[in-house]
Design an enzyme around this catalytic site. Structure first.
Site, PDB file in Angstrom:
ATOM      1  NE  ARG A  65       1.268 -28.157 -21.558  1.00  0.00           N
ATOM      2  CZ  ARG A  65       1.999 -29.018 -20.901  1.00  0.00           C
ATOM      3  NH1 ARG A  65       1.600 -29.490 -19.723  1.00  0.00           N
ATOM      4  NH2 ARG A  65       3.137 -29.446 -21.402  1.00  0.00           N
ATOM      5  CD  GLU A 140      -4.144 -42.428 -12.506  1.00  0.00           C
ATOM      6  OE1 GLU A 140      -5.136 -42.069 -11.853  1.00  0.00           O
ATOM      7  OE2 GLU A 140      -3.331 -43.276 -12.111  1.00  0.00           O
ATOM      8  CD  GLU A 142       1.624 -37.024 -20.219  1.00  0.00           C
ATOM      9  OE1 GLU A 142       2.367 -36.046 -20.295  1.00  0.00           O
ATOM     10  OE2 GLU A 142       2.045 -38.176 -19.964  1.00  0.00           O
TER      11      GLU A 142
END
Length: 181
Positions: A65, A140, A142
């Site tokens: 993140r 894409e 990820e």
């Protein structure tokens, strides 16, 4: 408690993103003064799912993140494709995309607003049992690692401050309260 009238007198778009718009809101306060507040609009809303494996463990996703500059442990989730997409369909899609499992009968668990002080994001959370193996379809860019944890382990990770994601904390605690109290 008496509520005083606060009203927006102007909203100025400062940045338009792919799923978020950032505004400056000019608010008239009860004393007549005008104050500038930040407002983030999540245009589509989102859905999340707490996947329960046949052994009772919960399937979690670990992903990077950017806002926190670290990896986090979360339940699968994602934005709706449109404001009219039912959140149960979004949750079902995200379950399969991120975990490689699908479920024919998602059970609604709760609705939440992630950060009410400045953002309107809404997430509906579902529980998935009777998981059916399928195929992971990551977006894409990820990159997700899957982990299995017991409910007790997840609660400890919440209490230790390791799991901090609001939708994940709320889902774990609501699931524990509803099914294991």
């Amino acid at each position: 408690m008496k509520q005083h009238l606060i009203k927006r007198v102007n909203r100025v778009l400062e940045h338009q993103g792919s799923i978020l718009d950032i505004y400056s809101d000019y608010m008239e306060l009860p004393d007549g003064k005008i104050e500038k507040w930040d407002y983030v609009e999540h245009r589509k809303g989102a859905a999340a799912v707490l996947p329960v494996l046949p052994n009772g463990k919960i399937l979690m996703v670990r992903q990077y993140r950017n806002a926190l500059s670290r990896f986090t442990l979360e339940i699968p989730a994602g934005a709706r494709d449109s404001v009219t997409e039912p959140t149960v369909e979004c949750a079902s899609r995200e379950l399969e995309e991120e975990t490689g499992y699908r479920c024919d009968n998602l059970e609604f668990l709760l609705s939440l607003r992630t950060t009410v002080a400045f953002c309107n994001e809404m997430i509906d959370v579902y529980v998935a049992r009777e998981l059916i193996p399928s195929k992971q379809h990551l977006d894409e860019g990820e990159f997700i690692e899957l982990e299995e944890h017991s409910l007790e382990e997840l609660c400890q990770l919440v209490y230790q401050g390791i799991i901090q994601d609001s939708k994940t904390v709320a889902a774990i605690m609501a699931y524990k309260n509803k099914y294991h109290s």
